[in-house]
Design an enzyme around this catalytic site. Structure first.
Site, PDB file in Angstrom:
ATOM      1  N   CYS A 289      -4.894   6.597  -3.756  1.00 18.12           N
ATOM      2  CA  CYS A 289      -4.256   5.033  -3.510  1.00 18.12           C
ATOM      3  C   CYS A 289      -2.799   5.312  -4.145  1.00 18.12           C
ATOM      4  O   CYS A 289      -2.834   5.369  -5.157  1.00 18.12           O
ATOM      5  CB  CYS A 289      -5.108   4.273  -4.264  1.00 18.12           C
ATOM      6  SG  CYS A 289      -4.443   2.578  -4.477  1.00 18.12           S
TER       7      CYS A 289
ATOM      8  N   CYS B 187       0.902  -1.060   0.180  1.00 20.31           N
ATOM      9  CA  CYS B 187      -0.030  -0.026  -0.097  1.00 20.31           C
ATOM     10  C   CYS B 187       0.970   1.175   0.075  1.00 20.31           C
ATOM     11  O   CYS B 187       1.556   1.364   1.075  1.00 20.31           O
ATOM     12  CB  CYS B 187      -0.792  -0.029   1.265  1.00 20.31           C
ATOM     13  SG  CYS B 187      -2.171   1.417   1.388  1.00 20.31           S
TER      14      CYS B 187
END
Length: 277
Positions: A222, A73
């Site tokens: 993101c 991530c």
């Protein structure tokens, strides 16, 4: 248990020191679902857990808000780096973090001992369909057409730590992102689901992105998705090698150098406190 809540351009996380937390590693998924619930707990897009590592300075364990483990991530990694640095777990301005996507090299840009931005080597990614993965006979899933509900989309997919699919649009539309992003995430051509990035090209140095994330839905930003969006846009000749990427939560800079993608962006502490295990 002590925790911090942080965000990277609106992508928010609960971070805990898992080196001596007493939680069974098999239970982190359930803990993530509880801690990340926005009605009954702190609320976040994901859970960051610090672990010791034999191959790097520290290990990042990451779980989505639905309890699923993810290999990587991007925004989460920057928040993780701030958490371990500010808590003196690793007190260096350059260090390595082990993830399920391999060891990530990070560099802290400091001013008066405080972190301003963090630069992360996100790796080179892979366009191979078997790596994404995509259920196709093609070697790569580039500019392929898929039927989604009542529409046909032209998509390109790659692995940037986690699966990402990019769709180019003339103008970003939240209703489209929510409706069709959810359908594409679970499209049968993606056996392990996919993150979905809707991309609007501004010019060769600037793009806008909205991402429907696998495992947690629409997010304000993101990091892996913004990186994949630049890598794919560059591959298709739409942008150069240094691109500002803006999402609803803010902007990051992506630089493509020698086959690697480098992401530079902020990480912000929101609050800290104690959570019941």
């Amino acid at each position: 248990m002590k925790f911090w809540k942080l965000h990277g351009i609106g992508n928010d996380f609960v971070a805990i020191d898992g080196r001596e937390d007493g939680i069974d590693p098999d239970n982190y998924g359930d803990y993530a679902k509880r801690a990340c619930h926005r009605k009954f707990s702190v609320g976040a897009d994901g859970l960051l857990v610090v672990k010791n590592s034999d191959v790097a300075d520290v290990e990042m364990v990451y779980y989505n808000s639905d309890g699923s483990r993810a290999a990587m991530c991007g925004n989460g990694l920057r928040c993780f780096v701030k958490f371990v640095y500010d808590n003196s777990i690793v007190k260096k301005d350059e260090f390595d973090v082990y993830t399920l996507d391999g060891v990530k090299k990070v560099k802290l840009n400091l001013k008066d001992g405080e972190i301003e931005t963090i630069r992360v080597n996100m790796g080179g990614g892979s366009f191979l369909a078997k790596d994404v993965p995509v259920d196709t006979s093609a070697e790569k899933f580039i500019e392929q057409k898929i039927d989604v509900l009542d529409r046909e989309y032209t998509v390109t997919s790659m692995l940037m730590g986690v699966p990402h699919t990019v769709i180019f649009v003339d103008k970003l539309d939240m209703d489209e992102v929510q409706k069709y992003g959810a359908a594409i995430e679970k499209h049968p051509v993606f056996p392990q689901k996919t993150n979905v990035n809707f991309v609007q090209i501004v010019d060769d140095k600037n793009i806008l992105v909205k991402t429907f994330e696998r495992g947690c839905g629409y997010t304000f930003g993101c990091g892996t998705g913004m990186t994949a969006s630049v890598v794919i846009s560059n591959y298709l000749g739409k942008v150069g090698e240094s691109v500002n990427v803006t999402s609803e939560g803010g902007s990051v800079k992506i630089d493509l150098e020698d086959g690697f993608a480098y992401m530079t962006g902020p990480a912000v502490k929101i609050c800290e406190g104690n959570l019941e295990v």
